[in-house]
Motif scaffolding. Structure first.
Motif, PDB file in Angstrom:
ATOM      1  N   ILE A   7      -7.943 -81.040   8.723  1.00 53.28           N
ATOM      2  CA  ILE A   7      -7.942 -81.773  10.062  1.00 53.28           C
ATOM      3  C   ILE A   7      -8.751 -83.035   9.758  1.00 53.28           C
ATOM      4  N   GLN A   8      -7.939 -84.089  10.302  1.00 58.92           N
ATOM      5  CA  GLN A   8      -8.263 -85.369  10.209  1.00 58.92           C
ATOM      6  C   GLN A   8      -9.692 -85.324  10.809  1.00 58.92           C
ATOM      7  N   ALA A  21      -6.174 -74.047  14.934  1.00 52.07           N
ATOM      8  CA  ALA A  21      -6.556 -74.052  13.670  1.00 52.07           C
ATOM      9  C   ALA A  21      -7.617 -73.407  13.235  1.00 52.07           C
ATOM     10  N   THR A 143      -1.968 -73.663  11.161  1.00 57.80           N
ATOM     11  CA  THR A 143      -2.367 -74.724  11.728  1.00 57.80           C
ATOM     12  C   THR A 143      -1.714 -74.675  13.269  1.00 57.80           C
ATOM     13  N   GLY A 180      -1.933 -69.994  21.990  1.00 58.06           N
ATOM     14  CA  GLY A 180      -2.971 -70.884  21.645  1.00 58.06           C
ATOM     15  C   GLY A 180      -2.472 -72.002  20.510  1.00 58.06           C
ATOM     16  N   ALA A 181      -1.474 -71.704  20.011  1.00 58.68           N
ATOM     17  CA  ALA A 181      -0.681 -72.609  19.062  1.00 58.68           C
ATOM     18  C   ALA A 181      -0.526 -74.038  19.563  1.00 58.68           C
TER      19      ALA A 181
HETATM   20  P1  ADP Z   1      -5.012 -84.229  17.419  1.00 62.36           P
HETATM   21  O1  ADP Z   1      -3.485 -83.622  17.944  1.00 62.36           O
HETATM   22  O2  ADP Z   1      -5.852 -83.526  18.803  1.00 62.36           O
HETATM   23  O3  ADP Z   1      -5.172 -85.195  17.237  1.00 62.36           O
HETATM   24  P2  ADP Z   1      -4.925 -83.124  14.974  1.00 62.36           P
HETATM   25  O4  ADP Z   1      -3.797 -83.614  14.695  1.00 62.36           O
HETATM   26  O5  ADP Z   1      -6.163 -83.646  14.236  1.00 62.36           O
HETATM   27  O6  ADP Z   1      -5.410 -82.908  16.553  1.00 62.36           O
HETATM   28  O7  ADP Z   1      -5.007 -81.292  14.701  1.00 62.36           O
HETATM   29  C1  ADP Z   1      -5.802 -80.571  13.778  1.00 62.36           C
HETATM   30  C2  ADP Z   1      -5.302 -78.995  13.908  1.00 62.36           C
HETATM   31  O8  ADP Z   1      -5.300 -78.636  15.235  1.00 62.36           O
HETATM   32  C3  ADP Z   1      -3.752 -79.000  13.437  1.00 62.36           C
HETATM   33  O9  ADP Z   1      -3.714 -77.721  12.877  1.00 62.36           O
HETATM   34  C4  ADP Z   1      -3.138 -78.927  14.813  1.00 62.36           C
HETATM   35  O10 ADP Z   1      -1.990 -78.214  14.772  1.00 62.36           O
HETATM   36  C5  ADP Z   1      -4.101 -78.247  15.654  1.00 62.36           C
HETATM   37  N1  ADP Z   1      -3.844 -78.703  17.045  1.00 62.36           N
HETATM   38  C6  ADP Z   1      -4.051 -80.032  17.811  1.00 62.36           C
HETATM   39  N2  ADP Z   1      -3.813 -80.093  19.024  1.00 62.36           N
HETATM   40  C7  ADP Z   1      -3.727 -78.651  19.453  1.00 62.36           C
HETATM   41  C8  ADP Z   1      -3.439 -78.238  20.431  1.00 62.36           C
HETATM   42  N3  ADP Z   1      -3.534 -78.897  21.604  1.00 62.36           N
HETATM   43  N4  ADP Z   1      -3.257 -76.546  20.632  1.00 62.36           N
HETATM   44  C9  ADP Z   1      -3.257 -76.024  19.380  1.00 62.36           C
HETATM   45  N5  ADP Z   1      -3.497 -76.554  18.173  1.00 62.36           N
HETATM   46  C10 ADP Z   1      -3.705 -77.856  18.068  1.00 62.36           C
END
Ligand code: ADP
Ligand code: TRP
Length: 325
Positions: A7-8, A21, A143, A180-181
């Motif tokens: 995760i970033q 995730a 993810t 929840g994905a």
């Molecule tokens: P964001 O999009 O909020 O900046 P990230 O890109 O850092 O989040 O995502 C980190 C992890 O969380 C990844 O595995 C991503 O697929 C998952 N993720 C991000 N947003 C969601 C969401 N709204 N629902 C489910 N999983 C998410």
């Protein structure tokens, strides 16, 4: 099975990140060899504050731990601490077709959002992500839905590498929860919940109880008053039902029956309670970890050492196969 995800560090962890995730990671860590990292190099592709970067990395490690990751089981480290990530990314750049990168949804979205900073890193972002995964010869990548396309590209790159240089990498599969994905924004349920949007669209893992209640009570809901799951007609209520179901382990049907004839207000009040109670231990653990000054540093050092053993072995093999000895 070897599993990799990251995760970033920028922004705060929200319920979407957790349910999409991190919750999967926690469920997987006991039975698998898990490699989880903070993707700090990926974060450099969009505007960020240099002075805040290290602090946000520490915060993310604390969030992982508070949510239940066990550093004695999973390998937890910082991407930039293992130089092989960037080395392999460069090598994979030489076999990844540029057309594949240009069609990535995230690249298209981000180049619209950051018009003044469409850097090459934004385009080759998925190649670094493929390197993250392939360096550990991972079989699966847990993810949220938005990263599925990048994992698919990783399979393409792995296949190309194997064809050109001999069987080396497995083709990793995406792992996503059934529900929840893709958690949706509280203020606009047609968009995904994202840390780069306004704070009231997300429930952050460490939001205080009053803040959580306020956000849920003012979440965008649909016309009508029945608490029913229907993604197209009731995207707002459906999103809240998914959250309710995942946090209570009740089925959506059960929840619909429980709130039959009760209306949105009562449902939201109950959901706010569910979320506040679910996240309470996270808030407590976070405060505990914040008092243990050198703990995060120790975890990252140990994680780096464990990750490097695997990364160095893969790079030795890759260099030999590519003829760069
Ligand atoms: P964001 O999009 O909020 O900046 P990230 O890109 O850092 O989040 O995502 C980190 C992890 O969380 C990844 O595995 C991503 O697929 C998952 N993720 C991000 N947003 C969601 C969401 N709204 N629902 C489910 N999983 C998410
Ligand atoms: N790109 C992912 C995201 O924004 C983070 C990430 C970087 C990642 N490298 C990875 C996820 C490797 C899984 C595997 O969410």
């Amino acid at each position: 099975m070897r599993i990799v995800s990251g995760i970033q560090p920028t922004g705060q962890i929200h319920l979407g990140n957790y349910l999409g995730a991190i919750k999967q990671w926690i469920d997987l860590q006991n039975e698998n060899e898990c490699v989880f990292f903070i993707a700090d190099l990926h974060a450099l592709t969009t505007p960020y504050e240099t002075k805040l970067l290290q602090k946000s990395i520490t915060e993310k490690v604390i969030a992982y731990l508070a949510a239940g990751l066990n550093p004695d089981k999973a390998i937890i480290f910082k991407q930039s601490d293992v130089k092989e990530h960037t080395e392999l990314a460069w090598l994979l750049n030489t076999i990844c077709p540029i057309g594949e990168l240009e069609r990535m949804t995230q690249y298209k979205d981000k180049s619209k959002k950051y018009k003044d900073n469409i850097n090459a890193g934004l385009l080759t972002y998925p190649v670094l992500m493929s390197a993250d995964i392939m360096l550990y010869k991972a079989m699966a990548v847990p993810t949220g839905k938005d990263q599925e396309q990048h994992v698919e590209l990783t399979r393409t790159i792995a296949r190309k590498f194997n064809q050109r240089f001999g069987e080396t990498f497995p083709e990793p599969k995406s792992m996503m929860p059934e529900y929840g994905a893709k958690l949706m924004s509280l203020t606009d349920p047609k968009k995904k919940m994202s840390k780069s949007d306004e704070p009231k669209s997300c429930i952050f893992l460490f939001d205080e109880p009053e803040v959580i209640t306020k956000k849920i009570m003012s979440a965008e809901t649909d016309s009508g008053k029945d608490v029913l799951y229907n993604i197209t007609k009731k995207p707002g209520i459906s999103n809240l039902l998914v959250i309710y179901s995942l946090l209570t382990k009740k089925s959506i049907k059960e929840i619909e029956i429980e709130f039959k004839d009760k209306g949105y207000g009562e449902f939201k009040k109950s959901l706010a309670n569910v979320v506040v109670n679910y996240l309470e231990p996270f808030r407590i653990k976070k405060k505990e970890f914040e008092t243990r000054d050198s703990y995060v540093k120790e975890i990252l050092e140990k994680g780096q050492a464990r990750a490097r053993v695997i990364a160095e072995a893969t790079m030795k093999e890759v260099r030999e196969k590519m003829g760069i000895i």
